[in-house]
Write an enzyme that holds these catalytic residues in place. Structure first.
Site, mmCIF file in Angstrom:
data_model
loop_
_atom_site.group_PDB
_atom_site.id
_atom_site.type_symbol
_atom_site.label_atom_id
_atom_site.label_comp_id
_atom_site.label_asym_id
_atom_site.label_seq_id
_atom_site.Cartn_x
_atom_site.Cartn_y
_atom_site.Cartn_z
ATOM 1 N N ASN A 2 159.591 -29.843 38.471
ATOM 2 C CA ASN A 2 160.474 -31.191 38.870
ATOM 3 C C ASN A 2 160.677 -31.921 39.948
ATOM 4 O OD1 ASN A 2 162.237 -29.058 37.581
ATOM 5 N ND2 ASN A 2 163.008 -27.726 39.573
ATOM 6 N N HIS A 44 161.841 -34.969 23.597
ATOM 7 C CA HIS A 44 160.190 -35.798 24.333
ATOM 8 C C HIS A 44 160.157 -37.085 23.024
ATOM 9 C CE1 HIS A 44 157.522 -32.130 25.354
ATOM 10 N NE2 HIS A 44 158.691 -32.202 26.369
#
Length: 329
Positions: free
Chosen positions: A92, A190
């Site tokens: 993250n 993606h």
């Protein structure tokens, strides 16, 4: 193609059934905060064209949130009292959407104080970011409540890693009640993503541990690997350079990510893994050779399914006033 369309329909039916159990519903704020969804959409539509990279980050933040403690905005919480939070975990650290969500939350709070959850704002903003990049619109069931716990280790343990093989990826998704098709279609996000060199440099320089340019992942197209080493990631220790996951089309939500994967040009091992499984590869081939709308349909259905993972509803959790901190009681 008919098989995929039917599968998508079955997924939608399953989602509707699951949504009923989870107590999420479309238009949850229609009476309590009528302008909520429009406020979020307008902000995304205005700002994403200026900073296109935020679209992929919003989508990824929603994904990372849902995989840890369900879709409860726990990924947005700051560390407290020396205890590190999810946003402090390595997967993250490259999320750049926290301030973006905070700004949307402030506008919504001004209109409807204490009504709209950070978890719902994140889910809606992720959907709107897909739309603004040319992807599908889908109705997002809302009514999520915000969690009050965020633990770094849980993010490390539960967020799928870019180095995972197919078996590991599928197990990670199944742990969250998602299936093989969801893995294939959600990987399609993606198409608007970027990766940092250090998240895939082993595939270029040190795949077996011998080291050097000759030690590249054999599942990666050699010409593509050579180009990445020459123009993007010239050293194995680069941890700042970013690379498009869908070269030439990374700001447009389309099918070219899958075409790259089929050419062995997926950036991560987890991308390459998709074509090591016969069923997953068959699904990819079925959409690559069809109209974009077919992929849009199945992607949207899987997003709704993911957005309902372990949600907090009713009296669970809270509606945070500020997304980065829990309310004071």
């Amino acid at each position: 193609m008919a098989r995929i369309a039917l599968a998508a329909l079955l997924v939608v039916v399953a989602v509707l059934a699951g949504g009923a159990r989870a107590q999420l519903m479309e238009g949850f704020y229609v009476h309590s905060c009528p302008p909520a969804e429009k406020i979020i959409k307008d902000y995304v539509m205005e700002h994403i064209p200026r900073v296109p990279g935020i679209a992929a980050t919003l989508l990824r933040t929603h994904f990372h949130d849902c995989f840890v403690r369900g879709c409860d905005a726990s990924v947005l919480l700051n560390a407290t009292g020396g205890n590190e939070a999810e946003k402090d975990a390595a997967p993250n650290l490259t999320l750049r959407s926290f301030g973006f969500i905070d700004r949307i939350k402030a506008i919504v709070e001004k209109e409807c104080p204490g009504v709209v959850s950070c978890a719902d704002i994140l889910a809606l903003a992720a959907r709107d970011s897909v739309v603004v990049t040319g992807g599908p619109f889908w109705s997002v069931p809302t009514g999520r409540r915000d969690g009050t716990v965020s633990i770094k280790q849980e993010a490390l343990d539960q967020i799928p890693a870019p180095t995972m093989n197919f078996t590991e990826l599928l197990q990670s998704f199944q742990n969250k009640s998602l299936n093989l098709a969801d893995l294939v279609w959600l990987s399609g996000a993606h198409t608007i993503g970027i990766g940092h060199c250090n998240s895939f440099s082993e595939r270029l320089y040190n795949f077996t541990g011998r080291g050097g340019p000759g030690d590249a992942d054999p599942s990666l197209d050699p010409a593509y690997a050579a180009n990445l080493r020459r123009t993007k990631c010239p050293t194995p220790t680069d941890n700042t350079t970013i690379v498009e996951m869908d070269p030439g089309s990374f700001r447009t939500f389309d099918l070219s990510y899958y075409r790259g994967v089929l050419k062995r040009r997926g950036l991560f091992q987890s991308d390459a893994a998709l074509i090591t499984d016969a069923a997953a590869k068959a699904d990819i081939l079925s959409v690559v050779n069809g109209p974009p709308e077919l992929f849009f349909q199945v992607f949207a259905a899987s997003m709704v399914k993911m957005g309902a993972i372990e949600v907090k509803t009713g009296s669970e959790g809270e509606i945070r006033k500020h997304c980065a901190v829990v309310n004071k009681h």
